[in-house]
Design an enzyme around this catalytic site. Sequence first.
Site, PDB file in Angstrom:
ATOM      1  N   HIS A 282       0.838  -1.322  -0.005  1.00 28.41           N
ATOM      2  CA  HIS A 282      -0.011   0.194   0.024  1.00 28.41           C
ATOM      3  C   HIS A 282       0.737   1.390  -0.007  1.00 28.41           C
ATOM      4  CE1 HIS A 282      -3.400   2.633   1.774  1.00 28.41           C
ATOM      5  NE2 HIS A 282      -3.906   2.024   0.482  1.00 28.41           N
ATOM      6  N   LYS A 284       3.022   4.436  -0.980  1.00 29.06           N
ATOM      7  CA  LYS A 284       2.858   5.069  -2.016  1.00 29.06           C
ATOM      8  C   LYS A 284       4.220   6.217  -2.176  1.00 29.06           C
ATOM      9  CE  LYS A 284      -1.854   4.920  -2.581  1.00 29.06           C
ATOM     10  NZ  LYS A 284      -1.900   3.697  -1.664  1.00 29.06           N
ATOM     11  N   HIS A 510      -9.090  11.004  -0.116  1.00 30.78           N
ATOM     12  CA  HIS A 510      -8.140   9.606  -0.224  1.00 30.78           C
ATOM     13  C   HIS A 510      -6.938   9.946   0.480  1.00 30.78           C
ATOM     14  CE1 HIS A 510      -5.793   6.361  -2.188  1.00 30.78           C
ATOM     15  NE2 HIS A 510      -6.918   5.648  -2.039  1.00 30.78           N
ATOM     16  N   LYS A 512      -4.780  10.464   3.988  1.00 31.47           N
ATOM     17  CA  LYS A 512      -4.749   9.945   5.463  1.00 31.47           C
ATOM     18  C   LYS A 512      -3.969  10.816   6.375  1.00 31.47           C
ATOM     19  CE  LYS A 512      -5.563   6.193   2.672  1.00 31.47           C
ATOM     20  NZ  LYS A 512      -5.339   6.374   1.204  1.00 31.47           N
TER      21      LYS A 512
END
Length: 624
Positions: A282, A284, A510, A512
């Site tokens: 996950h 990025k 999107h 966090k």
Amino acid sequence: MYGCLAIVCMSQDSQHGRWTVSSSDDDDEHLPPSGTKTSGSHRPAESNHSPASLVAVTAPVEVKPEPIKPPVTSLIIGSEARQSAALNQSNPVKYETSPSFAGKRKKEVSDSAGWALSDSDEDDGDVKKKSVSNLPKQTPHSPNTKKPKVEKERPPSPHGRLYYIDEPEDFFESSIPCLNDTYRFYLNKVTGLDKKYNSGALHIRDILSPLFGTLKESVQFNYCFDIAWMVQQYPSEFRDRPVLIVHGDKREAKARLVQQAQPFPHVRFCQAKLDIAFGTHHTKMMLLWYEEGFRVIILTSNLIRADWYQKTQGMWMSPLFPRLPKGSSATAGESSTFFKRDLLEYLASYRAPELEEWIQRIKEHDLSEARVYLVGSTPGRYVGSDMERWGHLRLRKLLYDHTNPISGEEGWPVIGQFSSIGSMGLDKTKWLAGEFQRTLTTLGKSSIRPDPPVHLLYPSVEDVRMSLEGYPAGGSLPYSIQTAQKQLWLHSFFHRWKANSTGRSHAMPHIKTYMRASPDFTQLAWFLVTSANLSKAAWGALEKNNTQIMIRSYELGVLYVPSAFNMKTFPVDKNPFPVSSSSSGFPVPFDLPPTCYSSKDQPWIWNIPYSQAPDTHGNIWVPS
């Protein structure tokens, strides 16, 4: 397996329109139990597990005062979606829509390439994965209609290809933009916003442009890729420079990813090891190697167009790190936050030969200007001192070592903001108000264990309905009814997505972020931007009487603490746009204080119908 969802264009046959439902063989009740290995269509999800990717796109229809009868089409969600879409394609619709939040669309033929969902974080075996499929083209209505060339195709969206507007050229930067160099925390540009709110924000084309360096090679760590679209974001002069893709795909998904890259011989792959069931890659991150030096970007966006279009996203962009003089010591170029050591340790955790040359390159550069701490998660079970290397215990250790106790800290609320939610347990003590809250409330070496307010920001149904994207924005907010029903206690913590200060109230998050704010919300004790959603898979969960922590997924974020900036707290910038290069205020991406859900508000749940009121594009959301 999973049921499917449909977004339908409405007709005059009922108050909000006649609708049809697509079928699939998926069934929610036949999920593998947590901890079992998956195969076939049960694939690991972004940050965990929920329904698969969207295909069979539809063009939006604006609601008109006069009755109209548009074509009825649908979006399918489910692990069998690609196959059923390929077998059951209807003819595309060719028409224009009226202006909406997003503006006027071009007239063009919609086709059947798949649209991909975003993060999911469920620990109970709901599996979802997103990838961009290569489905057969639909047959046009007229034999004279030319099929679009593959290289000019736009990545699909939940609204279909008609949804995207080509941004004007002045949307992208032609000179070095005015950026806040203090914190180097930036939001993504959002199509359709007033120009003021994109001043000082960045698009991927800006990040990869020659304005920031003469690119030689790059690495893209991510969860979801549209390779053709990604390649187009590089400027033409850098478009054939080597790119390494670090991903977590296996088996069929890996084959599809490799197939996407066939036209691009400069693209290579590195598969991240995922040895724990339901783990995902996950993280990025971009590593950019220039003639002038080296740069790191840690961000929240997938490498698909939908993630860079009308969502709120964030990133930390490093300064340009110069090359060290030859003969420098092994410890040269370290920052006060040990960013270089921690980045090298994170890369080493992949145990990947493809990353060795990048590890060596980083060793040869001076990263001393980094002022953030790296907070990563890597899959595994950790004991002893290794427990503090990753996940929320890594965050706890940093907050213990590098923040200071604050008088009255029991009144300083913890704020968590995310786009997906995993299983938290039967009550708050099982994880959220237990080990995770202990981490988030750590302030220095204080022995006090306060119980401050906890504010969790997650969009309501109304937030999604009135967004720029409308209901399809909920495809990137994959909180399932199966998980929600098991933790109704959690919803009392929820607050709306409101971001008037950044112009992004209608751009669904999107991003966090996690932070600790003062009682009047004017100061921050710390701030974290990360890929990690609210889930045990992302942050880790203690096991064996708290002697071991188990983490399923790769995640990465950066922590800001005031001491690294010679400050006691961060002042909150209440008006972060337009950006000032010298502002000392921290640009929190949403409004403070957060707005609590009213008695009428419900959290967005993506696999139940919303058919009572149309969204901003005249669509309703109907699962089958």
